[in-house]
Design a protein around this motif. Structure first.
Motif, short mmCIF file in Angstrom:
data_model
loop_
_atom_site.label_atom_id
_atom_site.label_comp_id
_atom_site.label_asym_id
_atom_site.label_seq_id
_atom_site.Cartn_x
_atom_site.Cartn_y
_atom_site.Cartn_z
N PHE A 1 -1.22 -16.89 -4.13
CA PHE A 1 -2.48 -17.63 -4.39
C PHE A 1 -2.05 -18.93 -5.12
N GLU A 2 -1.30 -18.82 -6.05
CA GLU A 2 -1.22 -20.01 -6.98
C GLU A 2 0.15 -20.76 -7.01
N PRO A 3 0.07 -22.11 -7.16
CA PRO A 3 1.29 -22.71 -7.09
C PRO A 3 2.49 -22.30 -7.88
N ARG A 4 2.09 -21.76 -9.05
CA ARG A 4 3.24 -21.09 -9.89
C ARG A 4 3.94 -19.86 -9.02
N GLU A 5 3.21 -19.12 -8.58
CA GLU A 5 3.65 -18.21 -7.71
C GLU A 5 4.78 -18.57 -6.61
N LYS A 6 4.20 -19.73 -5.87
CA LYS A 6 4.95 -20.25 -4.92
C LYS A 6 6.17 -20.74 -5.54
N THR A 7 6.34 -21.36 -6.72
CA THR A 7 7.40 -21.93 -7.24
C THR A 7 8.26 -20.80 -7.41
N ALA A 8 7.77 -19.69 -8.11
CA ALA A 8 8.77 -18.41 -8.54
C ALA A 8 9.37 -17.91 -7.09
N ILE A 9 8.61 -17.92 -6.05
CA ILE A 9 9.28 -17.55 -4.70
C ILE A 9 10.42 -18.39 -4.29
N ILE A 10 10.07 -19.76 -4.22
CA ILE A 10 11.32 -20.81 -3.95
C ILE A 10 12.45 -20.62 -4.75
N GLN A 11 12.33 -20.32 -5.97
CA GLN A 11 13.22 -20.10 -7.11
C GLN A 11 14.17 -18.78 -6.69
N ALA A 12 13.55 -17.90 -6.51
CA ALA A 12 14.11 -16.73 -5.96
C ALA A 12 14.81 -16.79 -4.55
N LEU A 13 14.06 -17.38 -3.69
CA LEU A 13 14.94 -17.68 -2.18
C LEU A 13 15.99 -18.56 -2.38
N LEU A 14 15.97 -19.48 -3.36
CA LEU A 14 17.10 -20.55 -3.35
C LEU A 14 18.12 -20.01 -4.53
N ALA B 1 2.14 -25.48 -1.72
CA ALA B 1 1.76 -25.82 -3.30
C ALA B 1 1.67 -26.89 -3.56
N ALA B 2 2.01 -27.90 -3.05
CA ALA B 2 1.81 -29.30 -3.58
C ALA B 2 0.21 -29.48 -2.92
N ALA B 3 -0.04 -29.40 -1.69
CA ALA B 3 -1.33 -29.62 -1.31
C ALA B 3 -2.19 -28.77 -1.99
N VAL B 4 -2.13 -27.53 -2.53
CA VAL B 4 -3.06 -27.09 -3.23
C VAL B 4 -3.30 -27.63 -4.54
N THR B 5 -2.24 -28.13 -5.29
CA THR B 5 -2.03 -28.59 -6.62
C THR B 5 -2.74 -29.86 -6.68
N TYR B 6 -2.61 -30.82 -5.47
CA TYR B 6 -3.42 -31.97 -5.50
C TYR B 6 -4.73 -31.98 -4.90
N GLY B 7 -5.22 -30.83 -4.47
CA GLY B 7 -6.60 -30.53 -4.04
C GLY B 7 -6.82 -31.26 -2.59
N HIS B 8 -5.54 -31.15 -1.86
CA HIS B 8 -5.91 -31.42 -0.25
C HIS B 8 -6.27 -30.47 0.30
N SER C 1 14.32 -24.51 4.85
CA SER C 1 13.08 -24.96 5.92
C SER C 1 12.13 -24.27 5.15
N LEU C 2 12.08 -22.87 4.85
CA LEU C 2 11.03 -21.98 4.28
C LEU C 2 10.59 -22.51 3.14
N ALA C 3 11.54 -22.94 2.16
CA ALA C 3 11.42 -23.34 0.76
C ALA C 3 10.67 -24.61 0.83
N MET C 4 10.93 -25.44 1.80
CA MET C 4 10.09 -26.77 1.93
C MET C 4 8.66 -26.56 2.37
N GLN C 5 8.52 -25.64 3.31
CA GLN C 5 7.10 -25.28 3.70
C GLN C 5 6.37 -24.76 2.79
N ILE C 6 6.84 -24.06 1.92
CA ILE C 6 6.30 -23.19 0.60
C ILE C 6 5.89 -24.53 -0.32
N ALA C 7 6.76 -25.27 -0.64
CA ALA C 7 6.68 -26.45 -1.36
C ALA C 7 5.67 -27.36 -1.19
N LYS C 8 5.48 -27.54 0.16
CA LYS C 8 4.49 -28.57 0.81
C LYS C 8 2.95 -27.87 0.60
#
Length: 97
Positions: free
Chosen positions: A49-62, A82-89, A73-80
């Motif tokens: 749910f949270e961007p921090r969780e998504k960041t941890a997933i990206i770190q574990a993936l890479l 997380a960024a969209a949620v963070t910036y309120g889009h 590709s999956l890391a980029m999708q997850i990062a996008k």
């Protein structure tokens, strides 16, 4: 008659910088098994749910270089996401009432 007395332990005062630190959340200290496979990371990202969780997933993936094309590709999708949620889009996905 003498009563036993106990003394209160004296603790050293914390420096002002330590007192002003915000409390850390458990999400920041959550460790994921590294490295995650692409399928495991995709499943984890769907429930995060949270961007921090998504960041941890990206770190574990890479965690283990070189990362595959699918992992990048999956890391980029997850990062996008997380960024969209963070910036309120978009609103974070979560349990709907």
């Amino acid at each position: 008659m003498d009563f036993p007395t106990t003394t209160r332990p004296v603790t050293a005062a914390l420096p002002q910088a330590e007192v002003q630190k915000p409390p850390t959340s458990r999400a920041e200290t959550t460790l994921l098994p590294a490295p995650l496979s692409v399928d495991e990371a995709r499943a984890a990202a769907e429930t995060a749910f949270e961007p921090r969780e998504k960041t941890a997933i990206i770190q574990a993936l890479l965690a283990q270089p070189p990362a595959s094309t699918a992992a990048l590709s999956l890391a980029m999708q997850i990062a996008k996401q997380a960024a969209a949620v963070t910036y309120g889009h978009i609103a974070p996905r979560g349990p709907q009432p």
